[in-house]
Design a protein around this motif. Structure first.
Motif, PDB file in Angstrom:
ATOM      1  N   ASP B 132       0.807  -1.148   0.077  1.00 11.64           N
ATOM      2  CA  ASP B 132       0.024   0.081  -0.022  1.00 11.64           C
ATOM      3  C   ASP B 132       0.583   1.390  -0.023  1.00 11.64           C
ATOM      4  O   ASP B 132       1.649   1.506   0.853  1.00 11.64           O
ATOM      5  CB  ASP B 132      -0.738  -0.150   1.122  1.00 11.64           C
ATOM      6  CG  ASP B 132      -1.759   0.993   1.393  1.00 11.64           C
ATOM      7  OD1 ASP B 132      -2.103   1.819   0.367  1.00 11.64           O
ATOM      8  OD2 ASP B 132      -2.521   1.198   2.427  1.00 11.64           O
ATOM      9  N   ARG B 133       0.649   2.275  -0.749  1.00 12.63           N
ATOM     10  CA  ARG B 133       1.224   3.374  -0.800  1.00 12.63           C
ATOM     11  C   ARG B 133       1.353   4.348   0.418  1.00 12.63           C
ATOM     12  O   ARG B 133       2.151   4.958   0.644  1.00 12.63           O
ATOM     13  CB  ARG B 133       0.604   4.474  -2.017  1.00 12.63           C
ATOM     14  CG  ARG B 133       1.094   4.245  -3.380  1.00 12.63           C
ATOM     15  CD  ARG B 133       0.689   5.508  -4.215  1.00 12.63           C
ATOM     16  NE  ARG B 133       0.973   6.692  -3.444  1.00 12.63           N
ATOM     17  CZ  ARG B 133       0.503   7.853  -3.966  1.00 12.63           C
ATOM     18  NH1 ARG B 133       0.323   8.212  -5.421  1.00 12.63           N
ATOM     19  NH2 ARG B 133       0.647   8.906  -3.383  1.00 12.63           N
ATOM     20  N   GLY B 134       0.203   3.979   1.158  1.00 17.28           N
ATOM     21  CA  GLY B 134       0.081   4.709   2.529  1.00 17.28           C
ATOM     22  C   GLY B 134       1.235   4.236   3.294  1.00 17.28           C
ATOM     23  O   GLY B 134       1.607   5.104   4.445  1.00 17.28           O
ATOM     24  N   GLN B 135       1.836   3.077   3.302  1.00 16.54           N
ATOM     25  CA  GLN B 135       2.807   2.491   3.871  1.00 16.54           C
ATOM     26  C   GLN B 135       4.198   3.533   3.789  1.00 16.54           C
ATOM     27  O   GLN B 135       4.778   3.731   4.552  1.00 16.54           O
ATOM     28  CB  GLN B 135       2.980   1.070   3.700  1.00 16.54           C
ATOM     29  CG  GLN B 135       1.808   0.330   4.170  1.00 16.54           C
ATOM     30  CD  GLN B 135       1.819   0.143   5.645  1.00 16.54           C
ATOM     31  OE1 GLN B 135       2.438  -0.244   6.146  1.00 16.54           O
ATOM     32  NE2 GLN B 135       0.702   0.331   6.158  1.00 16.54           N
ATOM     33  N   GLU B 137       4.232   6.404   2.410  1.00 12.70           N
ATOM     34  CA  GLU B 137       3.906   7.760   2.824  1.00 12.70           C
ATOM     35  C   GLU B 137       4.125   8.144   4.207  1.00 12.70           C
ATOM     36  O   GLU B 137       4.730   9.196   4.778  1.00 12.70           O
ATOM     37  CB  GLU B 137       2.494   8.209   2.543  1.00 12.70           C
ATOM     38  CG  GLU B 137       2.346   8.439   1.076  1.00 12.70           C
ATOM     39  CD  GLU B 137       0.967   9.080   0.641  1.00 12.70           C
ATOM     40  OE1 GLU B 137       0.238   8.973   1.346  1.00 12.70           O
ATOM     41  OE2 GLU B 137       1.077   9.502  -0.422  1.00 12.70           O
ATOM     42  N   ALA B 138       3.792   7.019   5.242  1.00 11.27           N
ATOM     43  CA  ALA B 138       3.648   7.075   6.457  1.00 11.27           C
ATOM     44  C   ALA B 138       5.245   7.064   7.154  1.00 11.27           C
ATOM     45  O   ALA B 138       5.511   7.858   7.836  1.00 11.27           O
ATOM     46  CB  ALA B 138       2.795   5.816   7.111  1.00 11.27           C
ATOM     47  N   ALA B 139       5.824   6.212   6.355  1.00  8.74           N
ATOM     48  CA  ALA B 139       7.181   6.163   6.677  1.00  8.74           C
ATOM     49  C   ALA B 139       8.112   7.332   6.609  1.00  8.74           C
ATOM     50  O   ALA B 139       8.958   7.831   7.257  1.00  8.74           O
ATOM     51  CB  ALA B 139       7.927   4.823   6.006  1.00  8.74           C
ATOM     52  N   ILE B 153       9.838  -1.879   6.874  1.00  7.38           N
ATOM     53  CA  ILE B 153       8.257  -1.519   6.771  1.00  7.38           C
ATOM     54  C   ILE B 153       8.056  -2.322   5.247  1.00  7.38           C
ATOM     55  O   ILE B 153       7.155  -3.237   5.418  1.00  7.38           O
ATOM     56  CB  ILE B 153       7.893  -0.016   6.642  1.00  7.38           C
ATOM     57  CG1 ILE B 153       8.362   0.609   7.737  1.00  7.38           C
ATOM     58  CG2 ILE B 153       6.394  -0.037   6.185  1.00  7.38           C
ATOM     59  CD1 ILE B 153       7.666   0.089   8.814  1.00  7.38           C
ATOM     60  N   PRO B 156       9.344  -6.315   4.770  1.00  8.48           N
ATOM     61  CA  PRO B 156       8.669  -7.483   5.488  1.00  8.48           C
ATOM     62  C   PRO B 156       7.250  -7.656   4.894  1.00  8.48           C
ATOM     63  O   PRO B 156       6.809  -8.851   4.993  1.00  8.48           O
ATOM     64  CB  PRO B 156       8.438  -6.943   6.833  1.00  8.48           C
ATOM     65  CG  PRO B 156       9.823  -5.958   6.929  1.00  8.48           C
ATOM     66  CD  PRO B 156      10.020  -5.495   5.642  1.00  8.48           C
ATOM     67  N   GLN B 157       6.581  -6.669   4.529  1.00  8.62           N
ATOM     68  CA  GLN B 157       5.088  -6.854   3.799  1.00  8.62           C
ATOM     69  C   GLN B 157       5.210  -7.433   2.555  1.00  8.62           C
ATOM     70  O   GLN B 157       4.260  -8.203   2.247  1.00  8.62           O
ATOM     71  CB  GLN B 157       4.638  -5.504   3.980  1.00  8.62           C
ATOM     72  CG  GLN B 157       4.268  -5.045   5.240  1.00  8.62           C
ATOM     73  CD  GLN B 157       3.361  -3.508   5.358  1.00  8.62           C
ATOM     74  OE1 GLN B 157       2.666  -3.313   4.375  1.00  8.62           O
ATOM     75  NE2 GLN B 157       3.751  -2.568   6.182  1.00  8.62           N
TER      76      GLN B 157
END
Lengths: 246, 240
Positions: B132-135, B137-139, B153, B156-157
């Motif tokens: 997910d792009r949000g991952q 962005e959050a990082a 992040i 691992p996913q």
């Protein structure tokens, strides 16, 4: 505290921010309202360079960055002085609640593990999630996830918190717990910038409200001014329609 | 009466075949590790569209996919010594390398790494792109550096997504290692061939070696299920 000067953003030829200038003082809570597509989320995301602004100046806590010549370290400085809360929470899915809050402290601030853990536990206590430390995001409700999101943003003790429609993806009955958490953070005197559709909340919590449309600020003022005596016709229209719907 | 099988010979061939299992497993596991490195690098090169290198990566992947593994093994086995020799004579490079003393296992390992790396590259790329792009962005928003973001992040996913595919390719590779005898590596298949020709009992030794492959693959599959469960433990679990 935060100063935006003449921020422009183009997506290809589409001009989505048309020279936005703003000042937010320390401890101020500022809400940005406006219809979908008005550029309010983009504005928020330009502050920490999740979107690269096309031109303008971003200044946070004395660090002044001309966006056209921003270096990696400038962007890093802006990102570490802001904390962001996302509409879709965006918690790190592979990390537990505690790890989500800790990771910024250990990886970015390079604190020792036990120190980072102590801080994170305090913050999770504040958002009321001390009993969910080893849960993964997928095991939490949306409201709980968003509270972890707020805790994660708070952990780095940023100068300013940016909220990008923090309650828009929540089930209606979960909105209140998140709003209560945001309110409790506002009460600690944190500077906050909130993009929201929750008009009543914005009215109650904000020191200042900004109404945006088509990439420009149409009107700004105190919550009382803007909600009770809007000067611009378009603001009146928006507020009356939006309040009728809510 | 004519016997279909010499059961005793079949059973007696097991110890010798099994004694070569470390070669088979070593080449398979070794090339898995090397090819993961190759795969991650080429995947990142393509994701970030690095100029020149992304073209080289595409060419590499296309070549490996478009040629038989058998040919690739020969190319490595005959090509690399020639290239080293050429560099020694023409440029005086790599003089410490003694081409004749490089064991065939090394060529086998290289050939399989090159082969598997190309296939893994695409799997890894799509797994990383599925995060997910949000991952990302959050990082970025909390100020993580690109390497930290990737290692803590994103990988691992992506790994959790890629494991079933990686596992299948690894199992294929285990079986493909049966080709290495052609360059003189005595793996379990090579040992079976040697025993077979010695006793003129090919059917028996091939039955024996197929049983060894089969069991090996079953064990690996079991292992993969456990690894996958562990890698995906954060997905919708039961809240306690």
């Amino acid at each position: 505290m935060i100063k935006l000067e003449n921020i422009h953003k183009y997506y290809d030829k589409q001009h989505v921010l048309k020279g936005i200038s703003l000042n937010v003082n320390k401890g101020e809570v500022v809400s940005i309202l406006g219809p979908s597509g008005s550029g309010k989320s983009t504005l928020l995301r330009c502050i920490n360079f999740l979107e690269q602004p096309t031109s303008g100046i971003v200044e946070i806590g004395g660090k002044r960055v001309d966006v056209e010549s921003a270096s990696k370290s400038d962007i890093f400085a802006l990102r570490t002085s802001t904390g962001m809360v996302f509409q879709q929470y965006n918690l790190f899915k592979n990390l537990t609640v505690l790890q989500n809050v800790m990771i910024g402290l250990t990886s970015v601030k390079q604190l020792k593990k036990d120190e980072a853990k102590k801080k994170s536990l305090e913050i999770l206590e504040r958002v009321g999630l001390s009993n969910r430390l080893s849960h993964y995001p997928a095991q939490l409700s949306g409201g709980q996830q968003q509270r972890v999101g707020i805790a994660r943003a708070l952990a780095l003790n940023p100068e300013v918190l940016l909220f990008d429609e923090p309650t828009s993806s929540l089930d209606p009955e979960l909105v209140d717990e998140v709003l209560a958490t945001i309110r409790s953070v506002a009460d600690t005197g944190k500077t906050m910038f909130i993009v929201t559709h929750e008009l009543n909340f914005a009215r109650e919590i904000s020191d200042r409200v900004i109404f945006m449309e088509d990439g420009v600020v149409i009107e700004e003022g105190t919550a009382e001014q803007l909600f009770n005596h809007p000067k611009v016709e378009r603001t009146k229209q928006f507020l009356s329609k939006a309040t009728r719907n809510s | 009466m004519e016997n279909l099988l010499d059961i005793n010979f079949l059973i007696e061939s097991f110890p010798a075949i099994i004694s070569r299992l470390p070669i088979t497993i070593g080449i398979a596991v070794g090339s898995l590790i090397l090819s993961l490195v190759i795969g991650v690098f080429t995947a990142l090169i393509k994701i970030y569209k690095v100029p020149v290198l992304s073209m080289v990566s595409s060419l590499y992947i296309s070549f490996v996919r478009g040629t038989p593994l058998l040919v690739q093994i020969y190319l490595v086995f005959y090509g690399i010594p020639k290239i080293i020799y050429y560099l020694q004579i023409e440029y005086g490079w790599l003089l410490s390398a003694d081409v004749n003393s490089i064991p065939p296992e090394v060529y086998a390992l290289l050939a399989f790494s090159i082969n598997l790396g190309a296939y893994l590259s695409e799997t890894i790329r799509s797994a990383i792109e599925s995060v997910d792009r949000g991952q990302f962005e959050a990082a970025k928003a909390i100020g993580m550096k690109p390497t930290q973001m990737m290692l803590q992040i994103i990988f691992p996913q992506a790994l959790a997504v890629a494991i079933p595919n990686l596992g299948n390719m690894f199992i294929s590779t285990i079986k493909d290692t049966s080709l290495v005898f052609i360059i003189g590596v005595v793996d379990i298949m090579g040992q079976a061939k040697i025993l077979g020709s010695r006793g003129l009992a090919f059917f028996e030794v091939y039955i024996a070696v197929s049983i060894v492959y089969w069991i090996l693959c079953i064990v690996v599959e079991r292992l993969l299920v456990t690894i996958e469960k562990r890698a995906r433990r954060y997905e919708r679990g039961i809240a306690s």
